[in-house]
Enzyme design. Structure first.
Site, mmCIF file in Angstrom:
data_model
loop_
_atom_site.group_PDB
_atom_site.id
_atom_site.type_symbol
_atom_site.label_atom_id
_atom_site.label_comp_id
_atom_site.label_asym_id
_atom_site.label_seq_id
_atom_site.Cartn_x
_atom_site.Cartn_y
_atom_site.Cartn_z
ATOM 1 N N GLY A 11 0.825 -1.221 0.000
ATOM 2 C CA GLY A 11 0.000 0.000 0.000
ATOM 3 C C GLY A 11 0.848 1.253 0.000
ATOM 4 N N ILE A 12 2.045 1.185 -0.567
ATOM 5 C CA ILE A 12 2.965 2.353 -0.533
ATOM 6 C C ILE A 12 2.432 3.511 -1.372
ATOM 7 C CG2 ILE A 12 4.469 1.645 -2.483
ATOM 8 C CD1 ILE A 12 6.839 2.582 -0.572
ATOM 9 N N THR A 13 1.551 3.239 -2.330
ATOM 10 C CA THR A 13 1.008 4.331 -3.159
ATOM 11 C C THR A 13 -0.123 5.087 -2.452
ATOM 12 O OG1 THR A 13 -0.542 2.781 -4.159
ATOM 13 C CG2 THR A 13 1.507 3.162 -5.366
ATOM 14 N N ASP A 16 -1.210 6.639 3.607
ATOM 15 C CA ASP A 16 -0.341 6.263 4.729
ATOM 16 C C ASP A 16 0.995 5.708 4.236
ATOM 17 O OD1 ASP A 16 -2.611 6.886 6.091
ATOM 18 O OD2 ASP A 16 -2.775 4.977 7.174
ATOM 19 N N LEU A 60 -1.705 -8.299 -3.165
ATOM 20 C CA LEU A 60 -2.044 -9.060 -1.951
ATOM 21 C C LEU A 60 -2.856 -10.316 -2.247
ATOM 22 C CD1 LEU A 60 -2.745 -6.068 0.446
ATOM 23 C CD2 LEU A 60 -1.047 -7.869 0.824
ATOM 24 N N SER A 130 -8.626 -1.195 11.855
ATOM 25 C CA SER A 130 -9.399 0.041 11.706
ATOM 26 C C SER A 130 -10.497 0.183 12.754
ATOM 27 C CB SER A 130 -10.054 0.032 10.317
ATOM 28 O OG SER A 130 -11.078 0.983 10.250
ATOM 29 N N GLU A 132 -13.281 1.099 12.048
ATOM 30 C CA GLU A 132 -14.517 0.594 11.416
ATOM 31 C C GLU A 132 -14.910 -0.758 12.006
ATOM 32 O OE1 GLU A 132 -16.929 1.324 8.724
ATOM 33 O OE2 GLU A 132 -16.339 3.190 9.668
ATOM 34 N N TYR A 154 -16.269 -3.967 4.408
ATOM 35 C CA TYR A 154 -14.903 -3.528 4.742
ATOM 36 C C TYR A 154 -14.602 -3.817 6.214
ATOM 37 C CZ TYR A 154 -11.165 -0.278 6.049
ATOM 38 O OH TYR A 154 -10.015 0.272 6.560
ATOM 39 N N ALA A 286 -25.635 0.710 5.814
ATOM 40 C CA ALA A 286 -25.572 0.707 7.286
ATOM 41 C C ALA A 286 -24.496 1.712 7.662
ATOM 42 C CB ALA A 286 -25.219 -0.679 7.819
HETATM 43 P P1 NDP Z 1 -5.438 4.206 0.616
HETATM 44 O O1 NDP Z 1 -6.766 3.838 0.059
HETATM 45 O O2 NDP Z 1 -4.906 5.585 0.418
HETATM 46 O O3 NDP Z 1 -4.336 3.179 0.068
HETATM 47 C C1 NDP Z 1 -4.635 1.826 -0.126
HETATM 48 C C2 NDP Z 1 -3.418 1.147 -0.684
HETATM 49 O O4 NDP Z 1 -3.725 -0.244 -0.864
HETATM 50 C C3 NDP Z 1 -2.982 1.682 -2.053
HETATM 51 O O5 NDP Z 1 -1.576 1.766 -2.073
HETATM 52 C C4 NDP Z 1 -3.451 0.609 -3.004
HETATM 53 O O6 NDP Z 1 -2.679 0.506 -4.164
HETATM 54 C C5 NDP Z 1 -3.233 -0.634 -2.146
HETATM 55 N N1 NDP Z 1 -3.951 -1.794 -2.656
HETATM 56 C C6 NDP Z 1 -5.236 -1.888 -3.045
HETATM 57 N N2 NDP Z 1 -5.512 -3.124 -3.506
HETATM 58 C C7 NDP Z 1 -4.357 -3.834 -3.412
HETATM 59 C C8 NDP Z 1 -3.993 -5.158 -3.768
HETATM 60 N N3 NDP Z 1 -4.874 -6.006 -4.300
HETATM 61 N N4 NDP Z 1 -2.718 -5.563 -3.535
HETATM 62 C C9 NDP Z 1 -1.807 -4.705 -3.016
HETATM 63 N N5 NDP Z 1 -2.094 -3.421 -2.669
HETATM 64 C C10 NDP Z 1 -3.355 -2.999 -2.874
HETATM 65 O O7 NDP Z 1 -5.488 3.867 2.178
HETATM 66 P P2 NDP Z 1 -4.794 4.618 3.420
HETATM 67 O O8 NDP Z 1 -3.403 4.922 3.086
HETATM 68 O O9 NDP Z 1 -5.698 5.681 3.909
HETATM 69 O O10 NDP Z 1 -4.852 3.461 4.525
HETATM 70 C C11 NDP Z 1 -3.795 2.514 4.651
HETATM 71 C C12 NDP Z 1 -4.336 1.282 5.373
HETATM 72 O O11 NDP Z 1 -4.840 1.645 6.645
HETATM 73 C C13 NDP Z 1 -5.495 0.581 4.657
HETATM 74 O O12 NDP Z 1 -5.366 -0.797 4.935
HETATM 75 C C14 NDP Z 1 -6.725 1.131 5.347
HETATM 76 O O13 NDP Z 1 -7.795 0.215 5.254
HETATM 77 C C15 NDP Z 1 -6.208 1.264 6.758
HETATM 78 N N6 NDP Z 1 -6.825 2.284 7.578
HETATM 79 C C16 NDP Z 1 -6.892 3.580 7.138
HETATM 80 C C17 NDP Z 1 -7.412 4.565 7.939
HETATM 81 C C18 NDP Z 1 -7.503 5.970 7.489
HETATM 82 O O14 NDP Z 1 -8.226 6.744 8.143
HETATM 83 N N7 NDP Z 1 -6.776 6.379 6.457
HETATM 84 C C19 NDP Z 1 -7.909 4.239 9.310
HETATM 85 C C20 NDP Z 1 -7.761 2.849 9.672
HETATM 86 C C21 NDP Z 1 -7.230 1.922 8.833
HETATM 87 P P3 NDP Z 1 -3.117 1.184 -5.587
HETATM 88 O O15 NDP Z 1 -2.584 2.582 -5.540
HETATM 89 O O16 NDP Z 1 -2.445 0.327 -6.583
HETATM 90 O O17 NDP Z 1 -4.623 1.145 -5.633
HETATM 91 P P1 GDR Z 2 -14.951 6.164 6.703
HETATM 92 O O1 GDR Z 2 -14.514 7.459 5.852
HETATM 93 O O2 GDR Z 2 -16.094 5.470 6.106
HETATM 94 O O3 GDR Z 2 -15.056 6.615 8.126
HETATM 95 O O4 GDR Z 2 -13.675 5.222 6.495
HETATM 96 P P2 GDR Z 2 -15.303 8.393 4.852
HETATM 97 O O5 GDR Z 2 -14.527 9.651 4.818
HETATM 98 O O6 GDR Z 2 -15.580 7.722 3.560
HETATM 99 O O7 GDR Z 2 -16.724 8.639 5.576
HETATM 100 C C1 GDR Z 2 -16.830 9.280 6.829
HETATM 101 C C2 GDR Z 2 -18.287 9.588 7.141
HETATM 102 O O8 GDR Z 2 -18.755 10.615 6.274
HETATM 103 C C3 GDR Z 2 -20.077 10.284 5.842
HETATM 104 N N1 GDR Z 2 -20.383 10.985 4.591
HETATM 105 C C4 GDR Z 2 -19.734 10.823 3.432
HETATM 106 N N2 GDR Z 2 -18.673 10.051 3.110
HETATM 107 C C5 GDR Z 2 -18.193 10.126 1.841
HETATM 108 N N3 GDR Z 2 -17.115 9.409 1.506
HETATM 109 N N4 GDR Z 2 -18.766 10.940 0.889
HETATM 110 C C6 GDR Z 2 -19.852 11.726 1.178
HETATM 111 O O9 GDR Z 2 -20.354 12.437 0.318
HETATM 112 C C7 GDR Z 2 -20.353 11.662 2.514
HETATM 113 N N5 GDR Z 2 -21.378 12.299 3.141
HETATM 114 C C8 GDR Z 2 -21.371 11.880 4.393
HETATM 115 C C9 GDR Z 2 -20.036 8.765 5.701
HETATM 116 O O10 GDR Z 2 -21.360 8.234 5.658
HETATM 117 C C10 GDR Z 2 -19.248 8.401 6.956
HETATM 118 O O11 GDR Z 2 -20.104 8.331 8.055
HETATM 119 C C11 GDR Z 2 -12.339 5.728 6.572
HETATM 120 C C12 GDR Z 2 -11.476 4.882 5.591
HETATM 121 O O12 GDR Z 2 -10.212 5.468 5.516
HETATM 122 C C13 GDR Z 2 -11.333 3.465 6.111
HETATM 123 O O13 GDR Z 2 -10.397 2.759 5.296
HETATM 124 C C14 GDR Z 2 -10.813 3.532 7.549
HETATM 125 O O14 GDR Z 2 -10.663 2.228 8.069
HETATM 126 C C15 GDR Z 2 -11.768 4.334 8.407
HETATM 127 O O15 GDR Z 2 -11.852 5.647 7.884
HETATM 128 C C16 GDR Z 2 -11.299 4.446 9.848
#
Ligand code: NDP
Ligand code: GDR
Length: 330
Positions: A11-13, A16, A60, A130, A132, A154, A286
């Protein structure tokens, strides 16, 4: 002199992955990243921001590619950040989400077990769990022992990965830790997530490039922190002598409405409601109504605490988007 430690990041792209790689490079690590697809659109960005990082092709869902990446990088630490991470999308592609976000964790753990053979504690493993997973919350605030009650495909997938990480730790003595991270954001956040959607829209409205913001549920409440602070917690977890699980959050919760209001306030707009329209399309089957993390264990054991406040986070995101649009990047 001891050789530099090495790390492999899946997930380097992503948001995080980029911050974590920058942190590890700054600490002197030899950093490796897994990159998927035959022509990944983020490849250029990773190469520009992280010229010293070695990239390995892999996915993955493809275990042999993970074993190969481990063999080529021979890391001391593995950070498993790769996932289908957009909650709303996980209902549309539940099976894909399960393959990547759930089974992908097992593939990584099993690859690591095979790679390490008879010295299973040799490589330290971080799993991106997470908030979530708490879904329909059973404690307020949520902590490491709060019952998990996921509310989306998820969330269910993350629960699988979380328990599998604990299981590999308990079964094989692997140094496998799980960070239960609450929402964390930044100017690098994907535009599908609510904070970036709002920061981009407010920037565009401010610059006269857009005149409305179409939203779903404004009542949902989240514990939002800054991603740069949260990747430090990941690293700290893997520096501990014993692997464990930690909640990482700010201990504050704010509604989506407050986020929108604060973003508009940054550009001097108080009567923000006139720009915002509701659309059922963005409402989820939900909802997770309220999340708030109790990160006391991380504070006490890791010495971790967040540095960026809610208002600072909103302002820095909106300001970054204003500057990016002005520069004509997007
Ligand atoms: P992003 O959506 O920004 O990044 C997801 C990464 O996963 C991308 O690099 C993507 O690559 C890679 N990926 C997707 N599918 C695959 C696959 N099949 N094989 C290998 N790599 C894959 O997520 P964040 O950086 O925000 O989050 C990082 C991690 O932390 C995730 O696991 C997320 O669920 C978790 N997380 C995030 C939170 C948040 O608030 N940001 C909170 C809690 C947990 P590509 O660019 O190729 O699509
Ligand atoms: P979340 O993030 O589901 O908490 O997951 P997101 O920003 O998508 O939603 C947060 C809340 O906002 C409400 N919402 C909307 N959301 C989106 N995306 N677009 C809208 O227009 C909108 N309007 C209202 C949603 O219903 C929700 O309640 C993120 C991801 O990074 C997960 O990978 C990670 O695990 C969790 O945070 C912690």
């Amino acid at each position: 002199m001891a050789p530099a430690p090495s790390a492999l990041i899946t997930g380097i792209t992503g948001q995080d992955g980029l911050y974590l790689a920058e942190l590890l490079v700054a600490k002197g690590y030899d950093v490796h990243g897994l990159i998927r697809g035959q022509n990944n659109p983020k490849l250029g960005l990773v190469r520009e921001l992280l010229p010293t990082v070695t990239l390995h092709n892999g996915d993955l869902t493809d275990m042999s590619s993970l074993i190969r990446a481990l063999r080529e990088s021979d890391p001391d630490e593995v950070y498993n950040l790769g996932a289908v991470s957009f909650v709303a999308y996980s209902w549309e592609q539940a099976a894909l989400t399960t393959d990547v976000t759930a089974k992908g964790v097992l593939n990584m753990l099993e690859s690591l077990r095979l790679h390490c053979r008879d010295d299973l504690g040799r490589v330290r493993f971080y799993q991106a769990s997470s908030s979530e997973m708490f879904g329909k919350v059973q404690d307020v605030p949520q902590h490491e022992r709060t019952l998990l009650w996921p509310r989306s495909p998820y969330g269910v997938a993350k629960v699988f990965g979380h328990h599998m990480t604990i299981n590999y730790r308990e079964s094989y003595g692997m140094h496998a830790s799980s960070g239960i991270l609450f929402n964390h954001e930044s100017p690098r956040r994907g535009p599908e997530f609510v904070t970036r959607k709002v920061s981009q829209a407010v920037a565009r409205i401010h610059l006269g490039l857009q005149d409305e913001l179409v939203m779903g549920n404004l009542d949902a409440e989240r514990d939002w922190g800054f991603a740069g602070d949260y990747v430090e917690a990941m690293w700290l977890m893997l520096q501990q002598p014993v692997a464990d699980d930690y909640v990482i959050g700010t201990g504050e919760t704010h509604s989506v409405r407050e986020f929108v209001e604060t973003a508009f306030a940054h550009v001097g707009i108080d009567d923000w409601e006139r720009f915002v329209r509701f659309d059922e399309r963005f409402v989820r089957p939900a909802e997770v109504d309220q999340l708030i993390g109790d990160a006391a264990k991380a504070r006490d054991v890791l010495g971790w605490k967040p540095r960026v406040s809610f208002t600072e986070l909103v302002s820095l995101m909106v300001q970054a988007d204003i500057e990016a649009f002005r520069a004509g990047w997007k």
